[in-house]
Design a protein around this motif. Structure first.
Motif, PDB file in Angstrom:
ATOM      1  N   ASP A 157      -6.473  13.483 -12.939  1.00  0.00           N
ATOM      2  CA  ASP A 157      -7.089  12.605 -11.913  1.00  0.00           C
ATOM      3  C   ASP A 157      -6.156  11.400 -12.067  1.00  0.00           C
ATOM      4  O   ASP A 157      -5.589  10.748 -11.049  1.00  0.00           O
ATOM      5  CB  ASP A 157      -8.472  12.355 -12.151  1.00  0.00           C
ATOM      6  CG  ASP A 157      -9.358  13.403 -11.889  1.00  0.00           C
ATOM      7  OD1 ASP A 157      -9.048  14.335 -11.172  1.00  0.00           O
ATOM      8  OD2 ASP A 157     -10.448  13.137 -12.602  1.00  0.00           O
ATOM      9  N   MET A 158      -5.711  11.018 -13.108  1.00  0.00           N
ATOM     10  CA  MET A 158      -4.705   9.570 -13.330  1.00  0.00           C
ATOM     11  C   MET A 158      -3.623  10.108 -12.706  1.00  0.00           C
ATOM     12  O   MET A 158      -3.061   9.210 -12.275  1.00  0.00           O
ATOM     13  CB  MET A 158      -4.789   9.300 -14.619  1.00  0.00           C
ATOM     14  CG  MET A 158      -6.070   8.615 -15.310  1.00  0.00           C
ATOM     15  SD  MET A 158      -6.196   7.728 -16.755  1.00  0.00           S
ATOM     16  CE  MET A 158      -5.562   9.069 -17.955  1.00  0.00           C
ATOM     17  N   ALA A 159      -3.095  11.448 -12.948  1.00  0.00           N
ATOM     18  CA  ALA A 159      -1.870  11.747 -12.595  1.00  0.00           C
ATOM     19  C   ALA A 159      -1.663  11.581 -11.171  1.00  0.00           C
ATOM     20  O   ALA A 159      -0.537  11.498 -10.452  1.00  0.00           O
ATOM     21  CB  ALA A 159      -1.366  13.114 -13.127  1.00  0.00           C
ATOM     22  N   CYS A 160      -2.806  12.086 -10.422  1.00  0.00           N
ATOM     23  CA  CYS A 160      -3.158  12.563  -8.849  1.00  0.00           C
ATOM     24  C   CYS A 160      -2.817  10.710  -8.438  1.00  0.00           C
ATOM     25  O   CYS A 160      -2.248  10.564  -7.559  1.00  0.00           O
ATOM     26  CB  CYS A 160      -4.300  12.821  -8.447  1.00  0.00           C
ATOM     27  SG  CYS A 160      -4.746  12.724  -6.958  1.00  0.00           S
ATOM     28  N   TRP A 161      -3.750   9.799  -8.964  1.00  0.00           N
ATOM     29  CA  TRP A 161      -3.360   8.459  -8.801  1.00  0.00           C
ATOM     30  C   TRP A 161      -2.074   7.986  -8.716  1.00  0.00           C
ATOM     31  O   TRP A 161      -1.389   7.409  -7.846  1.00  0.00           O
ATOM     32  CB  TRP A 161      -4.206   7.504  -9.515  1.00  0.00           C
ATOM     33  CG  TRP A 161      -5.637   7.483  -9.053  1.00  0.00           C
ATOM     34  CD1 TRP A 161      -6.638   8.055  -9.263  1.00  0.00           C
ATOM     35  CD2 TRP A 161      -6.290   6.034  -8.491  1.00  0.00           C
ATOM     36  NE1 TRP A 161      -7.911   7.694  -8.676  1.00  0.00           N
ATOM     37  CE2 TRP A 161      -7.736   6.191  -8.320  1.00  0.00           C
ATOM     38  CE3 TRP A 161      -6.093   4.982  -8.131  1.00  0.00           C
ATOM     39  CZ2 TRP A 161      -8.533   5.515  -7.648  1.00  0.00           C
ATOM     40  CZ3 TRP A 161      -6.573   4.006  -7.533  1.00  0.00           C
ATOM     41  CH2 TRP A 161      -7.976   4.518  -7.531  1.00  0.00           C
ATOM     42  N   THR A 162      -1.529   8.408  -9.810  1.00  0.00           N
ATOM     43  CA  THR A 162      -0.081   7.637 -10.114  1.00  0.00           C
ATOM     44  C   THR A 162       0.822   8.510  -8.856  1.00  0.00           C
ATOM     45  O   THR A 162       1.725   7.570  -8.327  1.00  0.00           O
ATOM     46  CB  THR A 162       0.445   8.232 -11.445  1.00  0.00           C
ATOM     47  OG1 THR A 162      -0.321   7.920 -12.580  1.00  0.00           O
ATOM     48  CG2 THR A 162       1.900   7.735 -11.819  1.00  0.00           C
ATOM     49  N   ASP A 163       0.787   9.652  -8.788  1.00  0.00           N
ATOM     50  CA  ASP A 163       1.625  10.333  -7.681  1.00  0.00           C
ATOM     51  C   ASP A 163       1.373   9.850  -6.306  1.00  0.00           C
ATOM     52  O   ASP A 163       2.228   9.501  -5.573  1.00  0.00           O
ATOM     53  CB  ASP A 163       1.612  11.858  -7.539  1.00  0.00           C
ATOM     54  CG  ASP A 163       1.880  12.538  -8.954  1.00  0.00           C
ATOM     55  OD1 ASP A 163       2.833  12.166  -9.704  1.00  0.00           O
ATOM     56  OD2 ASP A 163       1.339  13.743  -9.095  1.00  0.00           O
ATOM     57  N   THR A 164      -0.139   9.446  -5.821  1.00  0.00           N
ATOM     58  CA  THR A 164      -0.225   8.677  -4.656  1.00  0.00           C
ATOM     59  C   THR A 164       0.155   7.499  -4.793  1.00  0.00           C
ATOM     60  O   THR A 164       0.723   7.106  -3.327  1.00  0.00           O
ATOM     61  CB  THR A 164      -2.025   8.777  -4.440  1.00  0.00           C
ATOM     62  OG1 THR A 164      -2.338  10.383  -4.694  1.00  0.00           O
ATOM     63  CG2 THR A 164      -2.259   8.358  -3.329  1.00  0.00           C
ATOM     64  N   LEU A 165       0.093   6.618  -5.598  1.00  0.00           N
ATOM     65  CA  LEU A 165       0.638   5.384  -5.641  1.00  0.00           C
ATOM     66  C   LEU A 165       2.350   5.227  -5.287  1.00  0.00           C
ATOM     67  O   LEU A 165       2.560   4.535  -4.609  1.00  0.00           O
ATOM     68  CB  LEU A 165       0.360   4.530  -6.718  1.00  0.00           C
ATOM     69  CG  LEU A 165      -1.327   4.236  -6.812  1.00  0.00           C
ATOM     70  CD1 LEU A 165      -1.747   3.236  -8.139  1.00  0.00           C
ATOM     71  CD2 LEU A 165      -1.713   3.414  -5.209  1.00  0.00           C
ATOM     72  N   VAL A 166       2.876   6.047  -5.897  1.00  0.00           N
ATOM     73  CA  VAL A 166       4.413   6.432  -5.972  1.00  0.00           C
ATOM     74  C   VAL A 166       4.747   6.628  -4.557  1.00  0.00           C
ATOM     75  O   VAL A 166       5.746   6.030  -3.863  1.00  0.00           O
ATOM     76  CB  VAL A 166       4.764   7.357  -7.029  1.00  0.00           C
ATOM     77  CG1 VAL A 166       6.424   7.468  -6.540  1.00  0.00           C
ATOM     78  CG2 VAL A 166       4.819   6.628  -8.260  1.00  0.00           C
TER      79      VAL A 166
END
Length: 423
Positions: A367-376
């Motif tokens: 879930d944190m990786a998804c957040w990171t990818d989305t913010l990038v």
């Protein structure tokens, strides 16, 4: 209010004053409803300052909280007795309570007046309702007492199903009326310039901003992990507006992640663009920090109908929020049903981006990786940010005081019409 004022008499009840979303909402209700009714505010004690004065009359029951079990029970019933007497003294027509403690006193003191309970957040998902007392509240007090209300108003449509299924409140007693925002006032305040040092921070790279109490409900700690991962891929800064009991824990977590941290509460810290994370504390005007940011991020574990998210939308910047219970989905994707299982991907909705919650240990890394990818993705897509910011601003027009309190007036007038003519 004057001696010749013939308007219906409305009591607004809250345990105490102070600073917080509930107190701000209470102030707005008191001010706006005084346009139609004689409003008297009721507090249980005067142990906190009035951070949001309305100008309306205030009656203090002058019954303290705290103490041992016996004292708490005695004070509880003293509050019930004094509120019952006050309702009779003021010839109250409608009594509206804010916060659970006020709900109990309002309902147990009920007489001829109509009793309205405002539910400002999910009771099922509130992790502060725990232990033996939490069980008593959820399993005994709420199911029993909420039946006594003439109307229950939830700030989000998604709270209604839990009130019927879990607490047994009849559906006809429930209405959803969203929180409201001072839309034009917020937009005006958002135009105030930042000081030169803060402007330099904002000019140094993309800025993510979040606003809210530093508390378990807001779940800000995983956001620091997301930003630490984001910084390995591109420049960015994270600004925290607000303060709370978890400040020191969050500062320690940020430093453990090797993030460079500015803490406005530390007199030796000098505000420069050299930090990664900025804790700027409580701000009289948070909106001037929000409007010039690149995006607003909102990692809450649960909500009601969040003021901070709505105000960020009012400022016209793109918002990224957990799909938490309750509020964000209703605000950002009002026509889309909630998924039957927790969201595990970014949902680019009509008025913002809904994201996985950051509370499940088994899926937290993903879930944190998804957040990171989305913010990038968002930070590198200016047209998407422009579109989402404009959409958020447009959506916030649905939550003006005029629109929301028109619904409140309709509800209260409906209750008053049920009263016998000689009541």
């Amino acid at each position: 209010m004057t001696a010749t004022d013939s308007r219906p008499r409305l009591l607004m009840i809250i345990p105490n004053r102070g600073m917080g979303g509930a107190q701000r909402a209470f102030h707005d209700h008191s001010v706006e409803l005084s346009n139609y009714y004689q409003v008297t505010e009721v507090i249980f004690n005067d142990d906190l300052p009035d951070m949001y004065p309305s100008g309306n009359a205030v009656r203090n029951l002058d019954v303290p909280g705290g103490g041992g079990p016996v004292a708490k029970v005695q004070n509880f019933w003293r509050r019930v007795s004094r509120l019952r007497e006050l309702k009779k003294e003021l010839n109250c027509d409608v009594a509206v309570s804010h916060l659970e403690g006020a709900d109990y006193i309002n309902l147990l003191s009920k007489g001829r007046e109509k009793a309205v309970v405002l539910i400002q957040g999910s009771k099922v998902h509130d992790r502060n309702i725990s232990g033996a007392m939490g069980w008593l509240r959820k399993s005994v007090l709420m199911p029993w007492l909420y039946q006594r209300a003439d109307k229950m108003v939830t700030v989000s449509r998604d709270i209604i199903p839990e009130m019927t299924a879990v607490f047994g409140v009849p559906r006809h007693k429930l209405s959803a009326i969203n929180n409201s925002f001072e839309v034009e006032h917020v937009r005006k305040l958002s135009q105030e310039p930042l000081d030169a040092a803060t402007q330099a921070v904002y000019a140094a790279g993309p800025v993510l901003v979040t606003s809210g109490r530093l508390a378990i409900q807001k779940n800000q700690a995983p956001l620091l992990d997301v930003v630490a991962a984001l910084l390995k891929r591109q420049p960015a800064k994270l600004v925290f507006i607000g303060d709370g009991e978890l400040r020191e824990d969050l500062l320690a977590h940020a430093r453990a992640l090797k993030l460079r941290v500015y803490n406005a509460m530390n007199s030796t810290d000098v505000l420069t663009p050299d930090y990664d994370v900025y804790f700027v504390g409580l701000q009289e005007n948070p909106f001037k920090y929000i409007r010039p940011a690149t995006a607003f991020v909102f990692p809450s574990a649960w909500e009601g109908f969040p003021l901070a998210l709505g105000e960020a939308m009012t400022c016209g910047i793109p918002v990224v929020s957990t799909d938490c219970p309750t509020g964000p989905r209703e605000m950002l994707a009002p026509t889309v049903e909630a998924p039957t299982t927790p969201l595990r991907h970014a949902e680019w909705a009509e008025f913002g981006v809904l994201m996985p919650m950051l509370t499940e240990p088994a899926s937290l890394a993903a879930d944190m990786a998804c957040w990171t990818d989305t913010l990038v993705q968002l930070l590198n897509d200016a047209p998407a940010r422009e579109r989402l910011g404009q959409a958020a601003r447009l959506r916030s027009n649905d939550f003006t005081h005029r629109r929301i309190f028109g619904q409140w007036k309709e509800l209260i007038d409906g209750l008053l019409s049920e009263r016998p003519a000689n009541a």
